[in-house]
Design an enzyme around this catalytic site. Structure first.
Site, PDB file in Angstrom:
ATOM      1  N   ASP A   1       0.868  -1.164   0.000  1.00 19.38           N
ATOM      2  CA  ASP A   1       0.000   0.000   0.000  1.00 19.38           C
ATOM      3  C   ASP A   1       0.917   1.230   0.000  1.00 19.38           C
ATOM      4  O   ASP A   1       2.115   1.130   0.272  1.00 19.38           O
ATOM      5  CB  ASP A   1      -0.946   0.007   1.207  1.00 19.38           C
ATOM      6  CG  ASP A   1      -2.150   0.925   0.956  1.00 19.38           C
ATOM      7  OD1 ASP A   1      -2.080   1.749   0.018  1.00 19.38           O
ATOM      8  OD2 ASP A   1      -3.137   0.826   1.697  1.00 19.38           O
TER       9      ASP A   1
HETATM   10  C1  BGC Z   1      -4.888   3.376  -0.205  1.00 20.35           C
HETATM   11  C2  BGC Z   1      -4.943   2.316  -1.291  1.00 20.35           C
HETATM   12  C3  BGC Z   1      -4.779   2.969  -2.640  1.00 20.35           C
HETATM   13  C4  BGC Z   1      -3.467   3.720  -2.651  1.00 20.35           C
HETATM   14  C5  BGC Z   1      -3.160   4.403  -3.975  1.00 20.35           C
HETATM   15  C6  BGC Z   1      -3.672   4.261  -0.326  1.00 20.35           C
HETATM   16  O1  BGC Z   1      -3.787   5.368   0.512  1.00 20.35           O
HETATM   17  O2  BGC Z   1      -4.911   2.756   1.053  1.00 20.35           O
HETATM   18  O3  BGC Z   1      -6.146   1.614  -1.214  1.00 20.35           O
HETATM   19  O4  BGC Z   1      -4.835   2.013  -3.652  1.00 20.35           O
HETATM   20  O5  BGC Z   1      -3.504   4.738  -1.645  1.00 20.35           O
HETATM   21  O6  BGC Z   1      -3.951   5.509  -4.167  1.00 20.35           O
END
Ligand code: BGC
Length: 783
Positions: free
Chosen positions: A277
């Site tokens: 993540d």
């Molecule tokens: C989120 C993810 C997301 C990623 C990219 C993170 O803050 O938890 O679910 O895919 O950002 O935007």
């Protein structure tokens, strides 16, 4: 002459010794890997373009100078290595549609995307073929916008109704979550683009999500929180899995070898690559060793850490190679590697049509006294109350938000369906808008917000009081009233009990005053819930005549709700999560962040990000104990006899159904169940069939019933029947025994129940299992 010959021989030897210049193909991955320098390997593992998502400045991490941002607003890219013909590939959010910038500098064209219904609504359809069709359409859109992987779907369990991201997930039940998610992945990937299933694992709260430690016993982990991921991996082999921010039993998921290698790859057979993540705490070498192949969006420091640690021996190059190989195996599958010429013109006619259909199929009819719905032909004039009737919410905020070119409001949807609205009431809301806009224009929030519009944090007026005299006055011109209650949850914060899970005093008063006024003159009131998660309903649901749970139905929202209200679509959505009577009834209530009320304007995610200290006093800030164990959702309410406001699986229809002829036959390790559903009412409709199993009683406590299969009928005409077939396996019946480090399906008599919801059994039959079967696994991930 001899000298010349010698020179030629020397030249031939030199040519043979010089490293052959190769470019990546599907067949030469190992050969390319051998040619890669350590620097190139490290470049490939550290995702490029820091900050293309929502904060910061774009900055390619890799050393190839030709790296550029390919799709503005996409969350990330992999690094390009031109020397070896390795292209950059693009990954972008998210669960309710593609999230890229709708506009680009020096470009008049727009790049809006389709806002599909949010996942909690998709699960409410209980219709895997429909979900797969939505996935396919979304996959096509991705491909036409030049994106290789969608950072979705998310399949975390809805452990608690306050989780700010429940709208991005599917259910409180692992089977429903797993199979709906797998259908979505199959749909997306059928178009030759990838899905990245997230957030692995036990990422069930937003509060302090980067550093919170989920403490879960192994049985609960395997049966509840890992199960949906296991189902998805085994059913649909996603191209990628996203490792979660949080710690699991003391170890960051992104550095957790047992999670990412022992369980995910060795036990379940996952063949794709794991990416982290976004940002968060990093020990890059530990991540690589754990089998976390791609660090997103990386930093140059991480590249340096890999180089230094391999050189010092702290990280083995074999671990690096294993990750690089998996990333290369991914790259050769992508449209970008295959040179797909994308058009930047997705087929919006198809995607908006399927959005409208899917949304109306996932809308749940919670209450319908005296056939208030579908609306009688005589109804033509309606008074719309609630700011959300005029500011309909298609999705939540955060990375799950989609920039759409329009959102159909309640009032627009109904107008297009031929209804007139009460102009006086509309004027009141317009005045409120104007005031609120003026206030906002002058507020300091305005200056901070433009960048946040990309994640759906935009300005929305506060709910206003509706005094009784206004409600009374409106009854003169209107034959009924519709009240829309809205909630905009978002990434980065959990919801509050007061004023978010529970209705505010203003909302309670509006419902009471409007219902009293309309009932006093013999007219009806319908409440529409335009929400991303559960809200309290028990204290007010007896007041309106009908309650429709629209969830966040995507950009066609108002049209989809109108289709249900008018009867163009007979509702067939069923709840994927329990609606409890009180928040305190929720089994995890004692072990979940319970924070002070946050602004009701979509800013909740932001306030938590900006004020982390405000939240750190909560007992579940650092560590969250999953003390309720496997007793999550209906498993708890039905086993412990706790009343609910609406149970899991609940949903009304405009017609009635009868279930008959339940049979279960065994074929090897599979059980095939058949059941006949007949439409006994007088309107065409679809029905969901929920198959639960009640395990034999032993000292190993199991819930009173657990969902093991489900299906949905075709549109059945009045009097028409359909025989549905569902299957489940012997392994599906197993529960986890820590002392044996194994799943076991014990011999004994099981009861197969066909239910209308988790509390209402329609028919049942015994199922005898002769022998105990044991499925041994590794004793890992203990609390
Ligand atoms: C989120 C993810 C997301 C990623 C990219 C993170 O803050 O938890 O679910 O895919 O950002 O935007």
């Amino acid at each position: 002459m001899a000298k010349k010959l010698l020179l030629i021989v020397a030249a031939v030897i030199l040519v043979q010794k010089a490293p052959a210049q190769i470019t990546l193909t599907e067949k030469n991955i190992d050969a390319v890997l051998k040619q890669m320098t350590l620097q190139e390997k490290a470049d490939l593992l550290i995702g490029c373009i820091e900050g293309t998502n929502y904060f910061g400045v774009p900055q390619p991490t890799g050393s190839d100078p030709s790296n550029v941002i390919l799709i503005p607003g996409a969350a990330g890219q992999t690094n390009k290595i031109s020397r070896l013909g390795i292209p950059a590939t693009v990954v972008a959010d998210g669960p309710a549609g593609l999230r890229i910038s709708p506009t680009r500098p020096n470009d008049d064209k727009t790049y809006f995307c389709t806002g599909y219904p949010v996942p909690i609504l998709m699960a409410s359809t209980w219709n895997t073929p429909l979900v797969e069709r939505v996935g396919r359409t979304l996959g096509k859109e991705l491909k036409e916008y030049g994106v290789d992987v969608l950072l979705a779907p998310g399949t975390n369990i809805m452990r608690n109704p306050l989780c700010g991201r429940n709208f991005e997930y599917y259910s409180e039940d692992p089977f429903l979550s797993g199979y709906i998610c797998a259908a979505m992945v199959n749909g997306i990937q059928s178009e030759g683009v990838g899905a990245c299933v997230k957030h692995f694992a036990a990422n069930n709260q937003e509060t302090n999500r980067n550093e919170n430690d989920s403490r879960v016993d192994q049985r609960t982990l395997r049966e509840i929180y890992l199960k949906p991921f296991e189902i998805v991996v085994k059913t649909s082999q996603p191209w990628s899995i996203m490792s979660a921010y949080n710690l699991l039993n003391g170890v960051h998921c992104q550095e957790n070898y047992d999670l990412l290698t022992t369980v995910l790859r060795k036990e379940w057979g996952f063949k794709g690559f794991v990416m982290t993540d976004w940002t968060g705490k990093r020990n890059t070498s530990a991540q690589v060793h754990a089998g976390n192949d791609m660090m997103m969006p990386g930093t140059r420091t991480q590249i340096e850490q890999i180089l230094a640690d391999v050189q010092s021996g702290a990280l083995s190059e074999t671990d690096v190679d294993a990750c690089v190989r998996r990333v290369l195996q991914y790259i050769v599958k992508t449209p970008r590697f295959k040179g797909y010429k994308y058009t930047n013109s997705p087929d919006f006619d198809t995607s908006t049509a399927i959005t409208r259909t899917a949304a109306s199929e996932g809308i749940v009819l919670l209450k319908n006294s005296q056939q208030t719905l579908p609306l009688a032909d005589s109804i033509k004039n309606i008074a719309f109350f609630g700011v959300t009737s005029y500011h309909f919410l298609s999705d939540g905020s955060g990375s799950g938000h989609v920039s759409t070119s329009y959102v159909v409001n309640m009032i627009e949807g109904m107008e297009k369906a031929g209804y007139r609205y009460n102009l006086g009431i509309k004027k009141i809301y317009e005045a409120v808008d104007a005031l609120s806009d003026a206030k906002y224009e002058m507020s300091p929030a305005k200056a901070k917000l433009p960048i946040l519009e990309m994640i759906g944090i935009n300005h929305r007026p506060d709910e206003i009081r509706i005094p009784r005299y206004i409600a009374d006055a409106s009854t003169q011109d209107s034959q009924m009233a519709i009240i829309t209650i809205g909630r905009k949850p978002g990434e980065g914060a959990d919801r509050a009990v007061k004023g978010d899970f529970e209705l505010t005093e203003t909302e309670q008063e509006m419902i009471s005053n409007v219902c009293d006024a309309y009932h006093a003159v013999g007219k009806k009131v319908v409440v529409i819930l335009n929400v991303g998660g559960v809200v309290e309903t028990a204290s007010w649901k007896d007041k309106p005549d009908a309650v429709v749970l629209a969830w966040m139905p995507g950009q066609e929202g108002g049209n989809s709700v109108a289709d249900v209200l008018t009867g163009k679509v007979n509702p067939s959505g069923h709840l994927p999560i329990t609606f409890p009577v009180h928040y305190s009834d929720v089994p995890s209530a004692k072990n979940y962040p319970n924070l002070p009320g946050k602004p009701e304007d979509g800013m909740n995610g932001l306030s938590a990000i900006l004020n982390p200290k405000m939240y750190s006093a909560d007992p579940c800030f650092k560590t969250t104990k999953y003390e309720e164990g496997i007793n999550v959702g209906y498993r708890y309410y039905s086993s412990k006899g706790v009343s609910t406001s609406y149970p899991f699986g609940y949903g009304l229809s405009y017609t009635t159904f009868e279930f008959s002829d339940l049979k279960v036959t065994q074929r090897g390790k599979k059980f095939i169940a058949t059941v006949t559903v007949r439409n006994t009412g007088n309107m065409a409709g679809r029905q969901v069939v929920q198959l639960y199993v009640n395990s034999p009683t032993t000292t190993h406590e199991t819930p009173v019933r657990e969902l093991k299969a489900f299906a949905k009928t075709e549109l059945l005409q009045p009097g028409q029947s359909q025989k549905l077939t569902m299957d489940f396996s012997n392994y599906d019946l197993a529960t986890f025994y820590l002392e044996d480090s194994a799943w076991k399906t014990i011999a004994g008599t099981y009861i197969v129940e066909i239910c209308e919801d988790a509390e209402t059994i329609k028919i049942s039959m015994p199922l005898r299992i002769k022998d105990t079967t044991k499925y041994a696994v590794n004793n890992v991930l203990n609390n």
